[in-house]
Design a protein around this motif. Structure first.
Motif, mmCIF file in Angstrom:
data_model
loop_
_atom_site.group_PDB
_atom_site.id
_atom_site.type_symbol
_atom_site.label_atom_id
_atom_site.label_comp_id
_atom_site.label_asym_id
_atom_site.label_seq_id
_atom_site.Cartn_x
_atom_site.Cartn_y
_atom_site.Cartn_z
ATOM 1 N N LEU A 190 77.646 101.697 70.795
ATOM 2 C CA LEU A 190 77.662 100.226 70.794
ATOM 3 C C LEU A 190 76.975 99.688 72.029
ATOM 4 C CD1 LEU A 190 81.464 99.744 70.112
ATOM 5 C CD2 LEU A 190 79.655 99.233 68.481
ATOM 6 N N GLU A 191 76.258 98.604 71.848
ATOM 7 C CA GLU A 191 75.636 97.928 72.986
ATOM 8 C C GLU A 191 75.795 96.430 72.797
ATOM 9 O OE1 GLU A 191 71.737 99.986 74.088
ATOM 10 O OE2 GLU A 191 71.351 97.823 74.314
ATOM 11 N N LEU A 192 76.437 95.804 73.740
ATOM 12 C CA LEU A 192 76.577 94.347 73.655
ATOM 13 C C LEU A 192 75.774 93.727 74.783
ATOM 14 C CD1 LEU A 192 77.971 91.838 72.415
ATOM 15 C CD2 LEU A 192 79.853 92.215 74.017
ATOM 16 N N SER A 201 84.741 91.093 79.404
ATOM 17 C CA SER A 201 83.823 90.768 80.502
ATOM 18 C C SER A 201 82.357 90.848 80.082
ATOM 19 C CB SER A 201 84.084 91.721 81.674
ATOM 20 O OG SER A 201 83.866 93.031 81.222
ATOM 21 N N THR A 202 82.083 91.341 78.898
ATOM 22 C CA THR A 202 80.682 91.489 78.474
ATOM 23 C C THR A 202 80.223 90.344 77.570
ATOM 24 O OG1 THR A 202 81.389 93.799 78.272
ATOM 25 C CG2 THR A 202 79.092 93.370 77.870
ATOM 26 N N LEU A 203 81.186 89.598 77.046
ATOM 27 C CA LEU A 203 80.803 88.495 76.139
ATOM 28 C C LEU A 203 80.122 87.377 76.898
ATOM 29 C CD1 LEU A 203 83.572 87.630 73.522
ATOM 30 C CD2 LEU A 203 81.363 88.718 73.160
ATOM 31 N N LYS A 204 79.098 86.772 76.262
ATOM 32 C CA LYS A 204 78.426 85.600 76.830
ATOM 33 C C LYS A 204 78.480 84.497 75.785
ATOM 34 C CE LYS A 204 75.360 88.234 79.702
ATOM 35 N NZ LYS A 204 74.164 88.993 79.716
ATOM 36 N N GLU A 205 77.771 83.435 76.053
ATOM 37 C CA GLU A 205 77.754 82.370 75.055
ATOM 38 C C GLU A 205 76.998 82.842 73.808
ATOM 39 O OE1 GLU A 205 77.007 78.604 77.075
ATOM 40 O OE2 GLU A 205 76.143 77.993 75.155
ATOM 41 N N LYS A 221 83.640 78.664 73.468
ATOM 42 C CA LYS A 221 84.758 78.238 74.315
ATOM 43 C C LYS A 221 85.046 79.310 75.358
ATOM 44 C CE LYS A 221 87.236 77.397 70.471
ATOM 45 N NZ LYS A 221 88.390 77.060 69.654
ATOM 46 N N LYS A 222 85.941 78.988 76.275
ATOM 47 C CA LYS A 222 86.282 79.961 77.323
ATOM 48 C C LYS A 222 87.124 81.093 76.726
ATOM 49 C CE LYS A 222 86.013 78.421 81.911
ATOM 50 N NZ LYS A 222 85.198 78.057 82.615
ATOM 51 N N VAL A 223 86.667 82.330 76.965
ATOM 52 C CA VAL A 223 87.316 83.488 76.338
ATOM 53 C C VAL A 223 88.437 84.016 77.230
ATOM 54 C CG1 VAL A 223 86.950 85.885 75.635
ATOM 55 C CG2 VAL A 223 85.217 84.153 75.119
ATOM 56 N N GLU A 224 89.588 84.224 76.614
ATOM 57 C CA GLU A 224 90.669 84.844 77.377
ATOM 58 C C GLU A 224 90.600 86.370 77.226
ATOM 59 O OE1 GLU A 224 95.002 83.251 77.681
ATOM 60 O OE2 GLU A 224 94.883 84.837 76.146
ATOM 61 N N SER A 225 90.388 86.802 75.990
ATOM 62 C CA SER A 225 90.225 88.245 75.761
ATOM 63 C C SER A 225 89.426 88.464 74.479
ATOM 64 C CB SER A 225 91.587 88.928 75.655
ATOM 65 O OG SER A 225 92.202 88.538 74.464
ATOM 66 N N HIS A 265 72.881 94.274 75.857
ATOM 67 C CA HIS A 265 72.202 95.361 76.597
ATOM 68 C C HIS A 265 73.138 96.195 77.460
ATOM 69 C CE1 HIS A 265 68.473 93.710 75.186
ATOM 70 N NE2 HIS A 265 68.787 92.537 75.684
ATOM 71 N N THR A 266 74.441 96.046 77.294
ATOM 72 C CA THR A 266 75.376 96.871 78.073
ATOM 73 C C THR A 266 76.088 97.822 77.132
ATOM 74 O OG1 THR A 266 75.738 94.986 79.497
ATOM 75 C CG2 THR A 266 77.360 96.758 79.664
ATOM 76 N N LYS A 267 76.095 99.112 77.480
ATOM 77 C CA LYS A 267 76.812 100.068 76.618
ATOM 78 C C LYS A 267 78.306 99.775 76.664
ATOM 79 C CE LYS A 267 78.161 104.868 75.985
ATOM 80 N NZ LYS A 267 78.757 104.650 74.686
ATOM 81 N N ILE A 268 78.930 99.793 75.514
ATOM 82 C CA ILE A 268 80.367 99.522 75.442
ATOM 83 C C ILE A 268 81.115 100.856 75.360
ATOM 84 C CG2 ILE A 268 82.177 98.459 74.030
ATOM 85 C CD1 ILE A 268 80.311 96.447 75.387
ATOM 86 N N GLY A 269 82.049 101.034 76.263
ATOM 87 C CA GLY A 269 82.877 102.241 76.252
ATOM 88 C C GLY A 269 82.138 103.440 76.811
ATOM 89 N N GLU A 270 82.887 104.519 77.019
ATOM 90 C CA GLU A 270 82.288 105.726 77.607
ATOM 91 C C GLU A 270 82.248 106.868 76.602
ATOM 92 O OE1 GLU A 270 84.585 106.725 81.240
ATOM 93 O OE2 GLU A 270 85.437 104.756 80.844
ATOM 94 N N ASP A 271 82.607 106.564 75.355
ATOM 95 C CA ASP A 271 82.771 107.656 74.388
ATOM 96 C C ASP A 271 81.442 108.164 73.861
ATOM 97 O OD1 ASP A 271 85.350 106.891 74.754
ATOM 98 O OD2 ASP A 271 85.594 105.982 72.776
#
Ligand code: BGC
Length: 854
Positions: free
Chosen positions: A148-150, A180-184, A131-135, A152-158
């Motif tokens: 973490l990688e979601l 903004s990184t979530l997909k179907e 479904k459409k994600v709000e957050s 193929h994108t690294k999550i966070g800067e830590d």
């Protein structure tokens, strides 16, 4: 006009997510008028409000906060000039007391040999959102350090999350926005290295200190636009493998990364459930994350005889390389790290057993590599396995994400370089915890190093969250008998926990330095029981020294590091100066305890510690001196400490100061102090009629001295003054000491080029050269009393306090005329003492003075 320039919640000015049930609010005011004071502030959070005339650490006392909510904070401020200002911000709560639905997952079959670091574990979770994600928000933590990688994108800067804490007691969790990184169709990959909890750590290479193998805990909260919610949690549906591209990760030895390994081709198995050994509290990140602070490019490079291409980054620091590579399948590139060169090759002996290497195996084409599961202390990198035209090398400076708030400069470039070295010493060693050094097989939270450096560090950096976190671990790890561990968090350290001088006194010296800098009474309140318990232990141990009444307050047992690292001496000699150093530190701690008790309104304790201090002072005088100010066993630190800690009367003071000057002269104008005396030697001189001698010592540039290190090209502060000898060779004497030498010759095998302890001289630059010194918490009141000398023609220091910016700048117009500019923040008072003796009490604003010098 009055303006609220900043509001902080739990000391963060943005993105605060807290599990603190009583968050604290501070705000900073600015005004273009003079003598501005806050008359009233109204702080509101939801339907709670408080009227106060306080600006710092205002504690929320309203209704119980709910988890995962955003709260608005409003500040209304009124000043004595009839002005009003308003500002607002917000913070979010974490999970507060909400239990975890996610489970700790691991690969239960993974076995790890003693002393080794584990192969990094990779966890995988595939999931759909239809479904459409709000957050979408991810909360996670690990035993080990994780990435973490979601999709193929690294999550966070830590780097190195969840950070180093006393894992048996508390672990931080991190919160990341995935919206903004979530997909179907989603693939979440988590790499967990051994880090501090499982990996090899301490020079004894202990491993599995807090867990037998890595583990991961996670919850992903997804809110959909249609109002529905979903939670995805770590459980046995996750997959795990040790066959990922990270083949190795270790603090000391570095990293191995094989980029030919593809995650969709490796063997996966179902994750199993585990539990931490104890029941730690899992709390929203309350310390500061480690992040990239700067990107450095090499200033030069050359091909060494060994065949390695050596790159010089021009600065010693903590971090990792980042390489942009044109590579071929299976090509292996090796990166070695070192702080110094010797005969145009990397010098790595001082790293002791640490290999400090990164190995990267390429695939075909353009690619980038930067280690994620380790960090190094280095200035030079040696690269082999690739032609220099196929690689571009940069370096990422890593440290905890604190704000740099202080600056100092003057007309002497050597001193400016010293100030830069002091700052880099701090930056390199504030990597999640305060460490002794960032490079060799140690990098531990040695308490004594911070005891002496904390005040200087607090001038330069806002360490409030950084130290809060470390001090919480200290509280957790204090022994029942009141002892303070030598390193915090202990993380595999095997020293017994006991009451020891300077190192143990960190439980008082560190929060005191932080309190003066930031004004957090809450910190003093939280630490007070730790301090009192420690002081009780000290009293007990001191009572064992002798049956002679006057010796009962000489602190000798159970053990002290004494005049640690005093130049040209052996460990045996450092340790032999134990009771002088310990008794003086004890007297000082009694004084600080009486001050802290006064602030916390503990009247009985004020009396108690004031009296105890008198008794300890007397014991020092009776047992160690002829009562006139002459020590029976003379050494510089033994004069420095009673002078600086005000343990003596005026007559004794005169004699002691004179004796100290004599000892320095006898030593060809050099200091001979170790960790415990060096921070205070310039104060002991300048505050007792020997300002010129203090400047002379500061400006000395032959070994041992601060400027000797500068002259020798040092870009950080060294552990040994003679780490590089006058002839340009490296001091390998102590590295070669054999175990059999231990007692007689050994000086510890310690030649770190990045040890901040002797950088504690920075305190004198701020407090005496430009003369800024807090008189009450957070600089609500402070002194400005610059001491002119050393041939300097100007000096300028500034500190961004929680009230605003303090500046003190002086210029010599000619030999007898001085111009002074000072800047005083709104709602503070400064007591100015000009070099000609004139005194002024100043409210906020900018002021200019001209005064005649003698
Ligand atoms: C560390 C020091 C520390 C000392 C205490 C050393 O190995 O590097 O800075 O305080 O041990 O013994």
């Amino acid at each position: 006009m009055l303006n609220i320039s900043r509001i902080t919640i739990d000391s963060l000015s943005h993105d605060c997510i807290t599990d603190n049930k009583n968050p604290v609010i501070s705000f900073t005011l600015e005004s273009d008028e003079m003598n501005v004071e806050l008359t009233k502030a109204i702080v509101k959070i939801n339907d709670w409000e408080i009227e106060t005339n306080n600006q710092l650490y205002i504690r929320y006392e309203g209704k119980e906060l709910s988890p995962f909510k955003e709260y608005e904070v409003e500040v209304n401020a009124y000043d004595n000039k009839g002005n009003y200002a308003f500002a607002k911000t917000s913070f979010r709560t974490g999970r507060l007391d909400l239990g975890w639905k996610g489970q700790w997952i691991t690969d239960g079959s993974y076995q790890l040999n003693d002393k080794d670091s584990p192969i990094p574990m990779v966890f995988k979770k595939e999931f759909r959102v239809d479904k459409k994600v709000e957050s979408a928000t991810l909360l996670s933590t690990a035993l080990g350090i994780y990435e973490l990688e979601l999709n193929h994108t690294k999550i966070g800067e830590d780097y190195f999350a969840p950070g180093f804490t006393s894992y048996d007691h508390q672990i931080q969790y991190q919160t990341y926005d995935l919206t903004s990184t979530l997909k179907e169709k989603n693939t979440l990959i988590v790499t967990v290295g051994g880090g501090w909890a499982v990996g090899s750590f301490t020079y004894k290479r202990k491993n599995k200190v807090s867990a037998d193998r890595q583990a991961f805990l996670c919850e992903i909260y997804v809110s959909y636009e249609d109002g529905s919610n979903e939670v995805i949690v770590s459980d046995t549906s996750w997959m795990v493998s040790e066959e990922g591209p990270h083949r190795f990760g270790d603090w000391y030895d570095g990293e191995v990364y094989d980029s030919t390994i593809q995650l969709d081709k490796i063997n996966w198995k179902s994750a199993s459930i585990t539990q931490p050994r104890k029941k730690p509290r899992i709390m929203a990140q309350y310390g500061l994350p480690v992040r990239v602070q700067e990107v450095k490019l090499p200033i030069s490079s050359f091909l060494a005889k060994s065949g390695e291409m050596i790159y010089d980054f021009g600065q010693n620091f903590s971090g990792v390389i980042r390489a942009h590579i044109k590579g071929q399948n299976n090509q292996k590139i090796t990166f070695r790290h070192a702080e110094v060169l010797y005969q145009d090759e990397l010098f790595v002996e001082s790293l002791r057993t640490a290999k400090a290497m990164a190995e990267y195996i390429c695939h075909d084409g353009d690619q980038s590599y930067s280690p994620k599961l380790t960090s190094m202390g280095f200035r030079y990198v040696g690269v082999s396995g690739i032609n220099s035209e196929n690689i571009e090398l940069e370096a990422l400076v890593l440290h905890s994400d604190f704000e740099e708030i202080g600056s100092f400069k003057c007309s002497n470039e050597m001193i400016n370089q010293l100030q830069s070295n002091i700052r880099w010493g701090g930056k390199s060693n504030f990597l999640d915890i305060p460490t002794d050094c960032p490079q060799r097989d140690e990098r531990e939270g040695w308490t004594g190093d911070l005891s002496v450096f904390a005040s200087t560090a607090c001038f330069n950096f806002d360490l409030s969250r950084f130290l809060d976190k470390w001090l919480l671990d200290m509280k957790s790890e204090q022994s029942k008998g009141g002892g303070i561990p030598m390193v915090i968090p202990r993380g595999g350290d095997s020293w017994p926990i006991m009451a020891t001088s300077c190192w143990g006194d960190s439980c008082i010296l560190v929060p005191w330095a932080e309190y003066l800098a930031r004004g957090d009474m809450g910190l003093l309140r939280r630490q007070y029981p730790v301090m009192k318990k420690f002081m009780k232990a000290v009293e007990f141990w001191a009572s064992l020294f002798s049956i002679r009444r006057d010796q009962r307050h000489i602190w000798k047992y159970p053990f002290h590091f004494g005049d640690w690292c005093a130049p040209d001496e052996t460990i045996k000699e450092w340790l032999s100066k134990d009771k002088w150093v310990a008794t003086a530190y004890w007297a000082n701690s009694c004084y600080l305890m009486s001050e802290i008790a006064r602030i916390l309104d503990q009247k009985e304790d004020v009396k108690y510690f004031t009296q105890l201090r008198e008794t300890v002072n007397k014991a020092f005088i009776n047992v160690f001196t002829d009562s006139k100010g002459n020590l029976q066993r003379e050494f510089q630190t033994a004069y420095v400490l009673p002078l600086h800690f005000n343990m003596i009367n005026e007559d004794q003071r005169k004699v002691m100061a004179k004796n100290l000057v004599k000892l320095i002269e006898k030593n060809n104008g050099h200091l001979a102090t170790g960790f415990t005396g060096t921070p205070y030697i310039l104060f002991a001189l300048s505050d007792n009629g020997y300002l010129d001698e203090a400047y002379k010592l500061l400006l000395k540039d032959t070994c041992p001295s601060w400027l000797y290190e500068v002259k020798a090209g040092g870009t950080t502060i060294w552990e040994r003054w003679d780490a590089l000898k006058e002839d340009g060779t490296i001091n390998t004497k102590s590295l070669q000491a054999k175990d059999s030498d231990k007692k007689e010759k050994n000086d510890g095998g310690m030649v770190s080029f990045n040890h901040y302890a002797n950088g504690a001289v920075g305190d004198w630059l701020y407090k005496r050269v430009v003369g800024i010194e807090p008189l009450s918490g957070g600089y609500k009141t402070f002194k400005i009393a610059p001491k002119i000398g050393g041939g300097l023609t100007f000096a300028e220091g500034s500190i961004k306090t929680r009230f605003g910016k303090i500046t003190s700048r002086w210029d010599l117009v000619d030999q007898s005329t001085l111009n002074l500019m000072v800047e005083i923040p709104v709602n503070t008072t400064s007591y100015l003492e000009l070099p000609n003796g004139d005194k002024h009490t100043l409210g906020s604003g900018k002021y200019h003075f001209t005064c005649k010098l003698d």
